[in-house]
Design a protein around this motif. Sequence first.
Motif, PDB file in Angstrom:
ATOM      1  N   LEU A  87      17.981 -37.774  32.195  1.00 37.40           N
ATOM      2  CA  LEU A  87      18.955 -38.388  33.089  1.00 37.40           C
ATOM      3  C   LEU A  87      19.050 -39.888  32.848  1.00 37.40           C
ATOM      4  O   LEU A  87      18.071 -40.601  33.001  1.00 37.40           O
ATOM      5  CB  LEU A  87      18.563 -38.143  34.549  1.00 37.40           C
ATOM      6  N   SER A  88      20.252 -40.345  32.518  1.00 38.70           N
ATOM      7  CA  SER A  88      20.471 -41.784  32.367  1.00 38.70           C
ATOM      8  C   SER A  88      21.021 -42.400  33.641  1.00 38.70           C
ATOM      9  O   SER A  88      21.061 -43.619  33.776  1.00 38.70           O
ATOM     10  CB  SER A  88      21.481 -42.031  31.231  1.00 38.70           C
ATOM     11  N   GLY A  89      21.478 -41.555  34.556  1.00 42.41           N
ATOM     12  CA  GLY A  89      22.190 -42.049  35.724  1.00 42.41           C
ATOM     13  C   GLY A  89      23.687 -42.014  35.519  1.00 42.41           C
ATOM     14  O   GLY A  89      24.444 -42.422  36.398  1.00 42.41           O
ATOM     15  N   GLY A  90      24.121 -41.519  34.348  1.00 42.03           N
ATOM     16  CA  GLY A  90      25.535 -41.479  34.026  1.00 42.03           C
ATOM     17  C   GLY A  90      26.213 -40.183  34.424  1.00 42.03           C
ATOM     18  O   GLY A  90      25.573 -39.224  34.859  1.00 42.03           O
ATOM     19  N   LEU A  91      27.526 -40.172  34.253  1.00 40.52           N
ATOM     20  CA  LEU A  91      28.333 -38.994  34.579  1.00 40.52           C
ATOM     21  C   LEU A  91      27.872 -37.749  33.832  1.00 40.52           C
ATOM     22  O   LEU A  91      27.755 -36.671  34.406  1.00 40.52           O
ATOM     23  CB  LEU A  91      29.794 -39.262  34.197  1.00 40.52           C
ATOM     24  N   ASP A  92      27.610 -37.912  32.535  1.00 37.68           N
ATOM     25  CA  ASP A  92      27.297 -36.754  31.699  1.00 37.68           C
ATOM     26  C   ASP A  92      26.001 -36.080  32.134  1.00 37.68           C
ATOM     27  O   ASP A  92      25.914 -34.858  32.197  1.00 37.68           O
ATOM     28  CB  ASP A  92      27.200 -37.169  30.223  1.00 37.68           C
ATOM     29  N   SER A  93      24.993 -36.901  32.442  1.00 41.15           N
ATOM     30  CA  SER A  93      23.698 -36.320  32.801  1.00 41.15           C
ATOM     31  C   SER A  93      23.743 -35.642  34.164  1.00 41.15           C
ATOM     32  O   SER A  93      23.072 -34.628  34.385  1.00 41.15           O
ATOM     33  CB  SER A  93      22.585 -37.373  32.745  1.00 41.15           C
ATOM     34  N   LEU A  94      24.544 -36.154  35.097  1.00 37.15           N
ATOM     35  CA  LEU A  94      24.696 -35.463  36.381  1.00 37.15           C
ATOM     36  C   LEU A  94      25.486 -34.172  36.216  1.00 37.15           C
ATOM     37  O   LEU A  94      25.070 -33.109  36.682  1.00 37.15           O
ATOM     38  CB  LEU A  94      25.409 -36.359  37.399  1.00 37.15           C
ATOM     39  N   CYS A  95      26.604 -34.266  35.522  1.00 35.29           N
ATOM     40  CA  CYS A  95      27.507 -33.116  35.452  1.00 35.29           C
ATOM     41  C   CYS A  95      26.939 -31.964  34.637  1.00 35.29           C
ATOM     42  O   CYS A  95      27.262 -30.803  34.897  1.00 35.29           O
ATOM     43  CB  CYS A  95      28.866 -33.553  34.904  1.00 35.29           C
ATOM     44  N   LEU A  96      26.057 -32.245  33.662  1.00 32.17           N
ATOM     45  CA  LEU A  96      25.451 -31.121  32.946  1.00 32.17           C
ATOM     46  C   LEU A  96      24.541 -30.321  33.876  1.00 32.17           C
ATOM     47  O   LEU A  96      24.318 -29.125  33.671  1.00 32.17           O
ATOM     48  CB  LEU A  96      24.717 -31.576  31.691  1.00 32.17           C
ATOM     49  N   GLY A  97      24.044 -30.990  34.933  1.00 34.95           N
ATOM     50  CA  GLY A  97      23.227 -30.291  35.923  1.00 34.95           C
ATOM     51  C   GLY A  97      23.989 -29.211  36.661  1.00 34.95           C
ATOM     52  O   GLY A  97      23.391 -28.289  37.212  1.00 34.95           O
ATOM     53  N   ALA A  98      25.327 -29.315  36.655  1.00 37.81           N
ATOM     54  CA  ALA A  98      26.149 -28.304  37.300  1.00 37.81           C
ATOM     55  C   ALA A  98      26.026 -26.957  36.593  1.00 37.81           C
ATOM     56  O   ALA A  98      26.271 -25.905  37.188  1.00 37.81           O
ATOM     57  CB  ALA A  98      27.614 -28.742  37.310  1.00 37.81           C
ATOM     58  N   TYR A  99      25.616 -26.984  35.323  1.00 42.63           N
ATOM     59  CA  TYR A  99      25.499 -25.764  34.540  1.00 42.63           C
ATOM     60  C   TYR A  99      24.149 -25.067  34.718  1.00 42.63           C
ATOM     61  O   TYR A  99      24.003 -23.902  34.358  1.00 42.63           O
ATOM     62  CB  TYR A  99      25.714 -26.066  33.055  1.00 42.63           C
ATOM     63  N   PHE A 100      23.158 -25.796  35.242  1.00 37.31           N
ATOM     64  CA  PHE A 100      21.803 -25.248  35.256  1.00 37.31           C
ATOM     65  C   PHE A 100      21.201 -25.031  36.629  1.00 37.31           C
ATOM     66  O   PHE A 100      20.213 -24.316  36.762  1.00 37.31           O
ATOM     67  CB  PHE A 100      20.859 -26.168  34.469  1.00 37.31           C
ATOM     68  N   GLY A 101      21.787 -25.645  37.639  1.00 43.84           N
ATOM     69  CA  GLY A 101      21.158 -25.652  38.958  1.00 43.84           C
ATOM     70  C   GLY A 101      20.848 -24.286  39.532  1.00 43.84           C
ATOM     71  O   GLY A 101      19.866 -24.112  40.248  1.00 43.84           O
ATOM     72  N   THR A 102      21.672 -23.274  39.229  1.00 47.03           N
ATOM     73  CA  THR A 102      21.448 -21.943  39.790  1.00 47.03           C
ATOM     74  C   THR A 102      20.525 -21.092  38.920  1.00 47.03           C
ATOM     75  O   THR A 102      19.996 -20.090  39.388  1.00 47.03           O
ATOM     76  CB  THR A 102      22.788 -21.199  39.967  1.00 47.03           C
ATOM     77  N   LYS A 103      20.337 -21.490  37.664  1.00 48.01           N
ATOM     78  CA  LYS A 103      19.558 -20.678  36.728  1.00 48.01           C
ATOM     79  C   LYS A 103      18.153 -21.230  36.484  1.00 48.01           C
ATOM     80  O   LYS A 103      17.253 -20.503  36.091  1.00 48.01           O
ATOM     81  CB  LYS A 103      20.290 -20.578  35.392  1.00 48.01           C
ATOM     82  N   TYR A 104      17.979 -22.536  36.695  1.00 47.36           N
ATOM     83  CA  TYR A 104      16.710 -23.183  36.364  1.00 47.36           C
ATOM     84  C   TYR A 104      16.226 -24.049  37.517  1.00 47.36           C
ATOM     85  O   TYR A 104      17.020 -24.585  38.301  1.00 47.36           O
ATOM     86  CB  TYR A 104      16.877 -24.103  35.150  1.00 47.36           C
ATOM     87  N   ASP A 105      14.917 -24.205  37.596  1.00 50.46           N
ATOM     88  CA  ASP A 105      14.332 -25.292  38.374  1.00 50.46           C
ATOM     89  C   ASP A 105      14.381 -26.534  37.493  1.00 50.46           C
ATOM     90  O   ASP A 105      13.885 -26.514  36.354  1.00 50.46           O
ATOM     91  CB  ASP A 105      12.880 -24.976  38.746  1.00 50.46           C
ATOM     92  N   LEU A 106      15.005 -27.597  38.010  1.00 49.08           N
ATOM     93  CA  LEU A 106      15.251 -28.779  37.189  1.00 49.08           C
ATOM     94  C   LEU A 106      14.183 -29.845  37.376  1.00 49.08           C
ATOM     95  O   LEU A 106      13.814 -30.199  38.502  1.00 49.08           O
ATOM     96  CB  LEU A 106      16.618 -29.370  37.529  1.00 49.08           C
ATOM     97  N   TYR A 107      13.737 -30.379  36.262  1.00 44.04           N
ATOM     98  CA  TYR A 107      12.794 -31.499  36.222  1.00 44.04           C
ATOM     99  C   TYR A 107      13.489 -32.628  35.461  1.00 44.04           C
ATOM    100  O   TYR A 107      13.938 -32.440  34.327  1.00 44.04           O
ATOM    101  CB  TYR A 107      11.500 -31.098  35.508  1.00 44.04           C
ATOM    102  N   GLY A 108      13.607 -33.790  36.099  1.00 45.44           N
ATOM    103  CA  GLY A 108      14.343 -34.887  35.481  1.00 45.44           C
ATOM    104  C   GLY A 108      13.428 -35.914  34.860  1.00 45.44           C
ATOM    105  O   GLY A 108      12.309 -36.163  35.348  1.00 45.44           O
ATOM    106  N   ILE A 109      13.891 -36.529  33.773  1.00 42.88           N
ATOM    107  CA  ILE A 109      13.143 -37.604  33.133  1.00 42.88           C
ATOM    108  C   ILE A 109      14.112 -38.718  32.748  1.00 42.88           C
ATOM    109  O   ILE A 109      15.178 -38.467  32.174  1.00 42.88           O
ATOM    110  CB  ILE A 109      12.337 -37.089  31.912  1.00 42.88           C
ATOM    111  N   THR A 110      13.779 -39.934  33.132  1.00 40.94           N
ATOM    112  CA  THR A 110      14.621 -41.103  32.916  1.00 40.94           C
ATOM    113  C   THR A 110      13.825 -42.166  32.179  1.00 40.94           C
ATOM    114  O   THR A 110      12.648 -42.400  32.506  1.00 40.94           O
ATOM    115  CB  THR A 110      15.120 -41.656  34.269  1.00 40.94           C
TER     116      THR A 110
END
Length: 225
Positions: free
Chosen positions: A9-32
Amino acid sequence: MKKKAVVILSGGLDSLCLGAYFGTKYDLYGITFSYGQRASQEMRAARAVGKILKLKEHKFVEIGFMKSLYGKSNVLTNADRKLPEKFEYSIVVPIRNAIFVTIASAWAFSLNASLVAYGAHTGDSRYPDCRPSFSKKIESALNQGEVDGIRLGIRNKIEVWTPYIAGLSKSTLIRAGYEKFGDGIFRTWSCYSDKKTHCGRCESCNNRKRAFSEAKIKDKTRYLF
C-alpha cells in the motif's frame, strides 16, 4: 478459513482499489514503505487506506537509507529536481517494486500467505517493474528462494499479482474501488510533491485526473491547480 494476502500500500488510488478485488476472498495484510520519497503525505494516506480495507495487520517499514543509494537518479527521492507534468524516465525509481515485493514476500512466507499484490495496471507500461513479465519472473525467483520450505509444506507457494496481469486499467480499478468504498477513494494520495494538497500539475496528479474522467466519476480531489 480465508487465505491470506499481503498487499503493498502506497496510500494511492491503485493500492486501495485493488483491495476491492480481494476483500471477500482473502484476509488482507498491508505493508507500506518509507523509502525517502518526497511525497510525505503518502504515509498519512496509507493509514487511511489501511482502515478502509480493514486490514488484519498493517506494517510500516522504514527503508529511508535507499534515498542515499538512489542519489540523483530520480525525481521522487531527489527534491532538488523539478517534477515533470508528463512521463519522463526521471520518474522511475530503480527497481523500487523489486525491493517492495521482495520484502513483502518475506512477510508473506512467514505468514503462510498465498498472494502478494501491488497496484500496477495497464497504464504503467513504461515502468519496467510494473510489467507482467517482471511480476512473473520475480514470483518465480522468490518461490525458488523458498523451494525447500514449500516442498516440505512449511511455506505456501506465493503468487505475485497485479491488476496489470489481469488486464485492468486505472479507470477500471477506480470504478471497482468506488463501487465498494464510495467517497473513501478520495482519502488516497497520488501527488509526487511534498505539499499538503495535491499539486494538480505533476504527472501523477494528471494521471489521477484523467482516470476519474475516463471512469466517469466526479473527481472530488482538491488540487492546487
